[in-house]
Design a protein around this motif. Sequence first.
Motif, PDB file in Angstrom:
ATOM      1  N   ALA A 147      -9.614  -4.697  -0.637  1.00  0.00           N
ATOM      2  CA  ALA A 147     -10.534  -3.571  -0.676  1.00  0.00           C
ATOM      3  C   ALA A 147     -10.099  -2.508   0.312  1.00  0.00           C
ATOM      4  CB  ALA A 147     -11.942  -4.052  -0.346  1.00  0.00           C
ATOM      5  N   GLU A 148      -9.647  -2.968   1.484  1.00  0.00           N
ATOM      6  CA  GLU A 148      -9.218  -2.017   2.499  1.00  0.00           C
ATOM      7  C   GLU A 148      -8.009  -1.239   2.018  1.00  0.00           C
ATOM      8  OE1 GLU A 148      -7.826  -1.931   7.179  1.00  0.00           O
ATOM      9  OE2 GLU A 148      -8.131  -3.802   6.130  1.00  0.00           O
ATOM     10  N   LYS A 149      -7.101  -1.963   1.340  1.00  0.00           N
ATOM     11  CA  LYS A 149      -5.922  -1.314   0.814  1.00  0.00           C
ATOM     12  C   LYS A 149      -6.324  -0.165  -0.097  1.00  0.00           C
ATOM     13  CE  LYS A 149      -2.467  -2.180  -2.670  1.00  0.00           C
ATOM     14  NZ  LYS A 149      -1.935  -3.181  -3.575  1.00  0.00           N
ATOM     15  N   LYS A 150      -7.357  -0.437  -0.885  1.00  0.00           N
ATOM     16  CA  LYS A 150      -7.797   0.599  -1.805  1.00  0.00           C
ATOM     17  C   LYS A 150      -8.342   1.800  -1.044  1.00  0.00           C
ATOM     18  CE  LYS A 150      -6.475  -1.407  -5.405  1.00  0.00           C
ATOM     19  NZ  LYS A 150      -5.264  -0.907  -6.043  1.00  0.00           N
ATOM     20  N   THR A 151      -9.016   1.501   0.075  1.00  0.00           N
ATOM     21  CA  THR A 151      -9.603   2.619   0.790  1.00  0.00           C
ATOM     22  C   THR A 151      -8.545   3.435   1.511  1.00  0.00           C
ATOM     23  OG1 THR A 151      -9.975   1.331   2.767  1.00  0.00           O
ATOM     24  CG2 THR A 151     -11.747   1.384   1.132  1.00  0.00           C
ATOM     25  N   LEU A 207      -5.376   8.843  -3.020  1.00  0.00           N
ATOM     26  CA  LEU A 207      -5.079   9.286  -4.365  1.00  0.00           C
ATOM     27  C   LEU A 207      -4.675  10.740  -4.352  1.00  0.00           C
ATOM     28  CD1 LEU A 207      -8.039   7.603  -6.192  1.00  0.00           C
ATOM     29  CD2 LEU A 207      -5.718   6.777  -5.931  1.00  0.00           C
ATOM     30  N   PRO A 208      -3.800  11.100  -5.277  1.00  0.00           N
ATOM     31  CA  PRO A 208      -3.429  12.498  -5.369  1.00  0.00           C
ATOM     32  C   PRO A 208      -4.643  13.320  -5.745  1.00  0.00           C
ATOM     33  CG  PRO A 208      -2.692  11.337  -7.303  1.00  0.00           C
ATOM     34  CD  PRO A 208      -3.240  10.297  -6.352  1.00  0.00           C
ATOM     35  N   LYS A 209      -4.556  14.565  -5.467  1.00  0.00           N
ATOM     36  CA  LYS A 209      -5.644  15.450  -5.848  1.00  0.00           C
ATOM     37  C   LYS A 209      -5.354  15.974  -7.228  1.00  0.00           C
ATOM     38  CE  LYS A 209      -6.636  16.791  -1.154  1.00  0.00           C
ATOM     39  NZ  LYS A 209      -5.936  15.622  -0.640  1.00  0.00           N
ATOM     40  N   ALA A 229       0.837  -1.198   0.000  1.00  0.00           N
ATOM     41  CA  ALA A 229       0.000   0.000   0.000  1.00  0.00           C
ATOM     42  C   ALA A 229       0.872   1.249   0.000  1.00  0.00           C
ATOM     43  CB  ALA A 229      -0.915  -0.016   1.220  1.00  0.00           C
ATOM     44  N   GLU A 230       2.000   1.167   0.720  1.00  0.00           N
ATOM     45  CA  GLU A 230       2.896   2.317   0.784  1.00  0.00           C
ATOM     46  C   GLU A 230       3.498   2.596  -0.583  1.00  0.00           C
ATOM     47  OE1 GLU A 230       2.987  -0.257   2.816  1.00  0.00           O
ATOM     48  OE2 GLU A 230       2.334   0.632   4.708  1.00  0.00           O
ATOM     49  N   GLU A 231       3.945   1.515  -1.239  1.00  0.00           N
ATOM     50  CA  GLU A 231       4.528   1.666  -2.569  1.00  0.00           C
ATOM     51  C   GLU A 231       3.475   2.173  -3.547  1.00  0.00           C
ATOM     52  OE1 GLU A 231       7.988  -1.749  -2.726  1.00  0.00           O
ATOM     53  OE2 GLU A 231       5.921  -2.382  -2.797  1.00  0.00           O
ATOM     54  N   ASP A 232       2.307   1.603  -3.424  1.00  0.00           N
ATOM     55  CA  ASP A 232       1.176   1.997  -4.256  1.00  0.00           C
ATOM     56  C   ASP A 232       0.944   3.504  -4.140  1.00  0.00           C
ATOM     57  OD1 ASP A 232      -1.774   2.674  -4.406  1.00  0.00           O
ATOM     58  OD2 ASP A 232      -1.827   0.663  -5.251  1.00  0.00           O
ATOM     59  N   ASP A 233       0.917   3.948  -2.913  1.00  0.00           N
ATOM     60  CA  ASP A 233       0.659   5.362  -2.659  1.00  0.00           C
ATOM     61  C   ASP A 233       1.787   6.227  -3.202  1.00  0.00           C
ATOM     62  OD1 ASP A 233      -0.984   7.370  -1.293  1.00  0.00           O
ATOM     63  OD2 ASP A 233       0.819   7.668  -0.086  1.00  0.00           O
ATOM     64  N   LEU A 263      11.031  16.839   3.513  1.00  0.00           N
ATOM     65  CA  LEU A 263       9.620  16.459   3.449  1.00  0.00           C
ATOM     66  C   LEU A 263       9.467  15.000   3.054  1.00  0.00           C
ATOM     67  CD1 LEU A 263       7.883  19.481   1.736  1.00  0.00           C
ATOM     68  CD2 LEU A 263       7.294  18.479   3.936  1.00  0.00           C
ATOM     69  N   TYR A 264      10.283  14.619   2.092  1.00  0.00           N
ATOM     70  CA  TYR A 264      10.193  13.250   1.607  1.00  0.00           C
ATOM     71  C   TYR A 264      10.572  12.271   2.714  1.00  0.00           C
ATOM     72  CZ  TYR A 264      10.853   9.093  -1.141  1.00  0.00           C
ATOM     73  OH  TYR A 264      10.761   7.815  -1.625  1.00  0.00           O
ATOM     74  N   GLU A 265      11.618  12.613   3.447  1.00  0.00           N
ATOM     75  CA  GLU A 265      12.036  11.745   4.545  1.00  0.00           C
ATOM     76  C   GLU A 265      10.914  11.633   5.573  1.00  0.00           C
ATOM     77  OE1 GLU A 265      14.573   9.856   4.547  1.00  0.00           O
ATOM     78  OE2 GLU A 265      15.272  10.699   2.651  1.00  0.00           O
ATOM     79  N   GLU A 266      10.283  12.751   5.843  1.00  0.00           N
ATOM     80  CA  GLU A 266       9.170  12.730   6.798  1.00  0.00           C
ATOM     81  C   GLU A 266       8.050  11.839   6.281  1.00  0.00           C
ATOM     82  OE1 GLU A 266       8.023  16.738   7.436  1.00  0.00           O
ATOM     83  OE2 GLU A 266       9.930  17.291   8.369  1.00  0.00           O
ATOM     84  N   TYR A 267       7.848  11.916   5.003  1.00  0.00           N
ATOM     85  CA  TYR A 267       6.809  11.104   4.379  1.00  0.00           C
ATOM     86  C   TYR A 267       7.127   9.626   4.541  1.00  0.00           C
ATOM     87  CZ  TYR A 267       3.996   9.077   0.604  1.00  0.00           C
ATOM     88  OH  TYR A 267       3.137   8.317  -0.135  1.00  0.00           O
ATOM     89  N   LEU A 268       8.387   9.290   4.295  1.00  0.00           N
ATOM     90  CA  LEU A 268       8.791   7.898   4.457  1.00  0.00           C
ATOM     91  C   LEU A 268       8.593   7.447   5.896  1.00  0.00           C
ATOM     92  CD1 LEU A 268      12.020   7.469   2.322  1.00  0.00           C
ATOM     93  CD2 LEU A 268       9.709   6.710   1.826  1.00  0.00           C
ATOM     94  N   GLN A 269       8.913   8.345   6.808  1.00  0.00           N
ATOM     95  CA  GLN A 269       8.757   8.013   8.214  1.00  0.00           C
ATOM     96  C   GLN A 269       7.297   7.730   8.540  1.00  0.00           C
ATOM     97  OE1 GLN A 269      11.345   7.474  10.280  1.00  0.00           O
ATOM     98  NE2 GLN A 269       9.720   6.595  11.529  1.00  0.00           N
ATOM     99  N   LEU A 270       6.444   8.544   7.947  1.00  0.00           N
ATOM    100  CA  LEU A 270       5.004   8.335   8.149  1.00  0.00           C
ATOM    101  C   LEU A 270       4.596   6.957   7.664  1.00  0.00           C
ATOM    102  CD1 LEU A 270       3.448  11.731   7.042  1.00  0.00           C
ATOM    103  CD2 LEU A 270       3.582  10.807   9.350  1.00  0.00           C
ATOM    104  N   LEU A 271       5.152   6.605   6.513  1.00  0.00           N
ATOM    105  CA  LEU A 271       4.788   5.310   5.956  1.00  0.00           C
ATOM    106  C   LEU A 271       5.287   4.183   6.842  1.00  0.00           C
ATOM    107  CD1 LEU A 271       5.419   5.908   2.164  1.00  0.00           C
ATOM    108  CD2 LEU A 271       3.264   5.956   3.413  1.00  0.00           C
ATOM    109  N   LYS A 272       6.500   4.378   7.399  1.00  0.00           N
ATOM    110  CA  LYS A 272       7.037   3.348   8.281  1.00  0.00           C
ATOM    111  C   LYS A 272       6.145   3.181   9.508  1.00  0.00           C
ATOM    112  CE  LYS A 272      11.862   3.904   6.988  1.00  0.00           C
ATOM    113  NZ  LYS A 272      13.138   4.537   7.350  1.00  0.00           N
ATOM    114  N   ASP A 273       5.560   4.273   9.914  1.00  0.00           N
ATOM    115  CA  ASP A 273       4.722   4.237  11.104  1.00  0.00           C
ATOM    116  C   ASP A 273       3.317   3.731  10.805  1.00  0.00           C
ATOM    117  OD1 ASP A 273       6.834   5.171  12.441  1.00  0.00           O
ATOM    118  OD2 ASP A 273       6.178   7.265  12.485  1.00  0.00           O
ATOM    119  N   ASP A 274       3.107   3.333   9.562  1.00  0.00           N
ATOM    120  CA  ASP A 274       1.757   2.928   9.154  1.00  0.00           C
ATOM    121  C   ASP A 274       1.155   1.882  10.076  1.00  0.00           C
ATOM    122  OD1 ASP A 274       1.286   4.602   7.173  1.00  0.00           O
ATOM    123  OD2 ASP A 274       1.695   3.219   5.541  1.00  0.00           O
TER     124      ASP A 274
END
Length: 300
Positions: free
Chosen positions: A164-168, A172-174, A72-76, A268-279
Amino acid sequence: MGRAPCCAKVGLHRGPWTPKEDAVLTKYIQAHGEGQWKSLPKKAGLLRCGKSCRLRWMNYLRPDIKRGNITAEEDDLIIRMHALIGNRWSLIAGRLPGRTDNEIKNYWNTHLSKGVKAQQSKSDHPQPLSNNTDDKAKNKIMKKKKKPAKKESKNKSNSVDEEAEKKTITYLPKPIRVRALHISGGNKKYSKNSSSSASGSSSLQELLPQKQDMDNYAMSYEPWVGEHDLLGFSVEEDQNIDRVNGSISEENIINNIDDMECESLERLYEEYLQLLKDDNNVSGENQGQLLESFDQSLFL
DNA sequence: AACACTCTCAACCGCAACTGA
DNA sequence: CTCAGTTGCGGTTGAGAGTGT
């Protein structure tokens, strides 16, 4: 397949690779290293063209290839990066260690592009609540999603519900706000320095539009009143826009790129990755908010 | 069971960029 | 500078497999 061969391939094998060919190629590259693709088949004793050998190695045989589902992280990340840089699959792959440009391209074409398009058309042209034909088609698509993966490496670890949950939870980008970098022309080649391997060691700066990209961008720029383009320029405020001609100054665009705060984007990107790690610790609504905040931060 | 339809993804293609003589 | 050979990229294709009827 449909077209005539690009070069003389008389006597050369084509189509799917056999395990034996794979073994020969792998053994040769392990002994001699990558490169010299043109002469490799001859030296290795393969009846394949160099291009085919390279492709097979790069997309399938390389030891660092990551097998398994796109998470899901890669997908996003793919979705967001595609919104940012367009069809530059090799660059996107560079941000996803172990993933190949071909894999990402396929994944985009089969899984994501439809969803994003649907999202766009939905926001552009709201559909009636019920449409039998459409519902039928949608149901069909949803049913197809249940199809188990062909390859064992692609085995779905998740159930249909999880799918299905993964999709939810895929945000998606705006599309209204994120302006994809349009690269005109079919085939584009970028600086070798900017093309990154699947090692994932490349810098975010590589993702930033390059001068060549900006040339194309400037050429294809369309005023986008009331919104922000991918660089976060507010069109209404952007001084680069020639109000008379309604076009953007190529020179100014390039200067803008030069002036961009690359370090802050990297952060910002690093923070984003961190967020994903914390998923794992963040789910549903909270995660959405976090990702949303990253999304917002890109358009400060 | 059989057929038709749809989806996936490995492999192919042409082209442009790169490189070195 | 030019040119030929090589490499890498993104677009496209179609065989094989899954699903619906």
